[in-house]
Design an enzyme around this catalytic site. Structure first.
Site, mmCIF file in Angstrom:
data_model
loop_
_atom_site.group_PDB
_atom_site.id
_atom_site.type_symbol
_atom_site.label_atom_id
_atom_site.label_comp_id
_atom_site.label_asym_id
_atom_site.label_seq_id
_atom_site.Cartn_x
_atom_site.Cartn_y
_atom_site.Cartn_z
ATOM 1 N N ASP A 1 5.830 4.482 5.034
ATOM 2 C CA ASP A 1 6.699 3.510 5.696
ATOM 3 C C ASP A 1 6.705 2.157 4.986
ATOM 4 O O ASP A 1 7.361 1.218 5.441
ATOM 5 C CB ASP A 1 6.325 3.352 7.173
ATOM 6 C CG ASP A 1 4.894 2.912 7.391
ATOM 7 O OD1 ASP A 1 4.017 3.306 6.603
ATOM 8 O OD2 ASP A 1 4.626 2.176 8.372
ATOM 9 N N HIS A 2 6.008 2.065 3.871
ATOM 10 C CA HIS A 2 6.020 0.862 3.038
ATOM 11 C C HIS A 2 6.510 1.155 1.623
ATOM 12 O O HIS A 2 7.108 0.290 0.985
ATOM 13 C CB HIS A 2 4.620 0.240 2.968
ATOM 14 C CG HIS A 2 4.134 -0.279 4.278
ATOM 15 N ND1 HIS A 2 4.182 -1.615 4.626
ATOM 16 C CD2 HIS A 2 3.625 0.365 5.359
ATOM 17 C CE1 HIS A 2 3.717 -1.761 5.852
ATOM 18 N NE2 HIS A 2 3.368 -0.571 6.325
ATOM 19 N N ASP B 1 -0.332 -4.227 6.003
ATOM 20 C CA ASP B 1 -1.049 -3.816 7.209
ATOM 21 C C ASP B 1 -2.500 -4.306 7.191
ATOM 22 O O ASP B 1 -3.378 -3.684 7.790
ATOM 23 C CB ASP B 1 -1.010 -2.292 7.350
ATOM 24 C CG ASP B 1 0.382 -1.778 7.673
ATOM 25 O OD1 ASP B 1 1.298 -2.598 7.844
ATOM 26 O OD2 ASP B 1 0.557 -0.548 7.731
ATOM 27 N N HIS C 1 -7.568 -1.032 5.102
ATOM 28 C CA HIS C 1 -6.540 -0.178 5.727
ATOM 29 C C HIS C 1 -6.321 1.040 4.839
ATOM 30 O O HIS C 1 -6.332 2.179 5.310
ATOM 31 C CB HIS C 1 -5.255 -0.979 5.910
ATOM 32 C CG HIS C 1 -4.168 -0.230 6.599
ATOM 33 N ND1 HIS C 1 -4.232 0.137 7.917
ATOM 34 C CD2 HIS C 1 -2.968 0.213 6.141
ATOM 35 C CE1 HIS C 1 -3.130 0.791 8.241
ATOM 36 N NE2 HIS C 1 -2.345 0.839 7.195
ATOM 37 N N HIS D 1 0.848 -1.192 0.000
ATOM 38 C CA HIS D 1 0.000 0.000 0.000
ATOM 39 C C HIS D 1 0.881 1.238 0.000
ATOM 40 O O HIS D 1 2.104 1.155 0.120
ATOM 41 C CB HIS D 1 -0.982 0.002 1.171
ATOM 42 C CG HIS D 1 -0.366 -0.003 2.537
ATOM 43 N ND1 HIS D 1 0.343 -1.081 3.043
ATOM 44 C CD2 HIS D 1 -0.377 0.918 3.525
ATOM 45 C CE1 HIS D 1 0.741 -0.813 4.271
ATOM 46 N NE2 HIS D 1 0.321 0.409 4.582
ATOM 47 N N HIS E 1 4.462 -5.128 10.173
ATOM 48 C CA HIS E 1 4.969 -4.510 11.407
ATOM 49 C C HIS E 1 5.179 -5.560 12.491
ATOM 50 O O HIS E 1 4.491 -6.576 12.536
ATOM 51 C CB HIS E 1 3.979 -3.461 11.940
ATOM 52 C CG HIS E 1 3.873 -2.243 11.093
ATOM 53 N ND1 HIS E 1 4.616 -1.106 11.296
ATOM 54 C CD2 HIS E 1 3.089 -1.990 10.002
ATOM 55 C CE1 HIS E 1 4.298 -0.195 10.385
ATOM 56 N NE2 HIS E 1 3.377 -0.716 9.591
ATOM 57 N N HIS F 1 1.318 3.940 1.948
ATOM 58 C CA HIS F 1 1.857 4.658 3.094
ATOM 59 C C HIS F 1 3.387 4.728 3.036
ATOM 60 O O HIS F 1 4.043 3.773 2.617
ATOM 61 C CB HIS F 1 1.414 4.005 4.402
ATOM 62 C CG HIS F 1 -0.031 4.245 4.724
ATOM 63 N ND1 HIS F 1 -0.732 3.497 5.647
ATOM 64 C CD2 HIS F 1 -0.924 5.159 4.242
ATOM 65 C CE1 HIS F 1 -1.977 3.945 5.723
ATOM 66 N NE2 HIS F 1 -2.123 4.937 4.870
#
Length: 290
Positions: free
Chosen positions: A58-59, A134, A110, A54, A173, A56
């Site tokens: 941090d990905h 996530d 998400h 996805h 995570h 975001h």
């Protein structure tokens, strides 16, 4: 096929899926590109693809740098907001990289563009793997930022639950302890939850990851996959599975302990991507994922 687990940022995982015979590799959610390339070089690998679950940061924040550094690199994902995207994929689409097969599983909730990746190797008896970003965590699931309880219920109980039970689950995570503390609250008599929490704490003490789990194990202790269990229904006060999911998620949101937040200026800089290139240690507090 070998999966290399790489801890990054505050609690994220990125992964390398390696075909050992050809030494070709795919990266999943490589948010720290220079570290990934160091590992690729050290192990004599050829990076051929990126699978992004996805958009975001941090990905997906490493995609653009990797595309610049690796000629011909393909970046796959389902959301146009993913940075560096070269090839947009759709639900049930299959990709093939030599002996490694990838099936794309669309799991919006998400974010509206979440994609999980189910991976197996030709003529191999090893268990397949699913990279869930996530959407599904060990002992938990992702927050419903852009979706509904109906969607997450379908994602977990129909899409992912249809995979072989021995499938290894690699999530985005390391939040297993926090998830299992909530699971104990939901099912205080579930011995599997207690055993898993004890194991996860021991892993944490040794600074070792808790991934992967298996789908079969998740059905034993993950409350978001145990919606028909009497204890879970008693905790939520609901019996309809979607309503059980909805209440569980609301209760889990309240159960969260807020993470340390960055100063407003740093948060703004992160949002604009001003600090992303060099500050790998920055908190992933922009989003509460679990």
């Amino acid at each position: 096929m070998k999966v290399k687990v790489i801890s990054i940022l505050e609690d994220n995982y990125m992964y390398l899926v390696i075909e050992e015979q050809s030494k070709q590799a795919m990266a999943v959610d490589p948010a720290v590109p220079h570290r990934l390339l160091e590992i690729v070089k050290r192990e004599g690998l050829s990076l051929i693809a990126v699978l992004t679950t996805h958009y975001h940061w941090d990905h997906a924040r490493g995609n653009e740098a990797l595309v610049k550094e690796v000629p011909g690199l393909k970046v796959y994902g389902a959301d146009d907001r993913i940075k560096g995207l070269t090839d947009k994929v759709t639900d049930s689409q299959e990709l093939k990289f030599n002996s490694i097969n990838v099936r794309c599983l669309f799991t919006p909730c998400h974010t509206s563009g979440d994609m999980c990746y189910y991976i197996w190797e030709d003529e191999c008896t090893d268990a397949p793997a699913v990279f869930t970003g996530d959407t599904l965590f060990i002992g938990g699931c992702g927050r419903f930022f852009e979706g509904t309880a109906e969607q997450m219920h379908y994602n977990l109980t129909k899409v992912l639950a249809s995979l072989p039970q021995e499938t290894k689950v690699f999530c985005g995570h390391e939040n297993t302890i926090k998830n299992l503390k909530f699971a104990v609250l939901v099912e205080p008599e579930n011995e599997k939850v207690k055993e898993m929490l004890s194991w996860a704490r021991a892993r944490d003490d040794d600074d070792k990851p808790t991934v992967p789990s298996t789908l079969k194990e998740e059905f034993d202790y993950n409350p978001f996959l145990r919606l028909s269990e009497k204890a879970v229904q008693k905790f939520t006060g609901k019996t309809d599975p979607v309503e059980v999911m909805r209440v569980l998620r609301k209760e889990k949101d309240k159960f969260q302990k807020p993470k340390d937040r960055l100063p407003p200026q740093a948060m703004l800089a992160l949002q604009w991507g001003l600090l992303m290139s060099s500050k790998d240690h920055l908190s992933s507090a922009l989003k509460e994922n679990d």
